[in-house]
Design a protein around this motif. Structure first.
Motif, short mmCIF file in Angstrom:
data_model
loop_
_atom_site.label_atom_id
_atom_site.label_comp_id
_atom_site.label_asym_id
_atom_site.label_seq_id
_atom_site.Cartn_x
_atom_site.Cartn_y
_atom_site.Cartn_z
N GLY A 97 20.80 0.51 4.86
CA GLY A 97 20.79 -0.15 6.16
C GLY A 97 22.00 -1.36 6.20
N ALA A 98 22.14 -1.92 5.17
CA ALA A 98 23.16 -3.06 5.21
C ALA A 98 24.58 -2.61 5.67
CB ALA A 98 23.02 -3.73 4.02
N CYS A 99 24.89 -1.30 4.91
CA CYS A 99 26.30 -0.67 5.25
C CYS A 99 26.28 -0.10 6.51
CB CYS A 99 26.54 0.40 3.99
SG CYS A 99 27.02 -0.28 2.67
N ARG A 100 25.16 0.44 7.02
CA ARG A 100 25.05 0.87 8.50
C ARG A 100 25.37 -0.29 9.37
NH1 ARG A 100 20.15 5.45 8.63
NH2 ARG A 100 20.35 5.82 6.66
N GLN A 101 24.66 -1.65 9.15
CA GLN A 101 25.00 -2.46 9.71
C GLN A 101 26.56 -2.98 9.98
OE1 GLN A 101 22.72 -3.93 12.16
NE2 GLN A 101 24.63 -5.43 13.03
N ALA A 102 27.18 -3.10 8.73
CA ALA A 102 28.60 -3.38 8.58
C ALA A 102 29.58 -2.52 9.27
CB ALA A 102 28.96 -3.49 7.29
N ILE A 103 29.19 -1.20 9.34
CA ILE A 103 29.88 -0.07 9.96
C ILE A 103 29.59 -0.07 11.29
CG2 ILE A 103 30.27 2.32 10.13
CD1 ILE A 103 29.09 2.75 7.29
N ALA A 104 28.56 -0.45 11.77
CA ALA A 104 28.30 -0.79 13.08
C ALA A 104 29.23 -1.91 13.93
CB ALA A 104 26.83 -0.99 13.39
#
Length: 160
Positions: free
Chosen positions: A113-120
């Motif tokens: 989830g944290a990486c998804r937010q960073a990629i977003a």
């Protein structure tokens, strides 16, 4: 009450050999990056590779710390390095491979989830989608044409 239905589309390749040439090459870089992971606590090694629109390839691996929150995932290691070294470049494609040293992982493993937010954040910043390929240690490879498939109802600057 109103019902809202959210759908995501992923494409699944049976193995690495089915990938388009450019995605296969990037996944090979992610595999190499995974070998550099430092994961003595979780025994879960992750490698990521990013292709920028200037043809640079940036890699990252997860780096753990005894103080768990102090570590960093492979995806964020790579994306933050890309952002700091090439602030005007757009991310075209990302490849991720993840797997445990304790058991064989054959199913595609998406970013946390944290990486998804960073990629977003980077997808929104560059105003173009980022192709994301992800897999376990072996087996099938999943592809998303945009991070929005992996993080519907994302949090962004528009709500601040």
């Amino acid at each position: 009450m109103k019902e809202i239905k959210i759908e995501s589309t992923l494409y699944v390749f049976e193995n690495l050999e089915e990938l388009p040439k450019e995605a296969f090459s990037l996944m090979q870089k992610a595999i190499e990056a995974r070998e550099k992971a430092y994961a003595p606590y979780s025994n879960f090694n992750v490698g990521a590779a990013i292709l920028l629109d200037n043809d640079e390839i940036i890699t990252g691996s997860n780096q753990e710390n005894a103080s768990y929150p102090s570590g960093l995932c492979a995806e964020r290691t790579a994306i933050y390095y890309a952002g700091s070294q090439y602030p005007n470049a757009k991310i075209v494609r990302m490849a991720i491979i993840a797997g445990s040293k304790l058991k064989k992982t054959e199913q595609p493993i998406p970013p946390c989830g944290a990486c998804r937010q960073a990629i977003a954040e980077y997808e929104i910043k560059q105003e173009t989608p980022i192709e994301i390929y992800f897999m376990g240690e072996t087996g099938k490879v999943a592809k998303s044409n945009s991070l929005s498939n992996l993080l519907p109802l994302g949090f962004d600057k528009s709500v601040l």
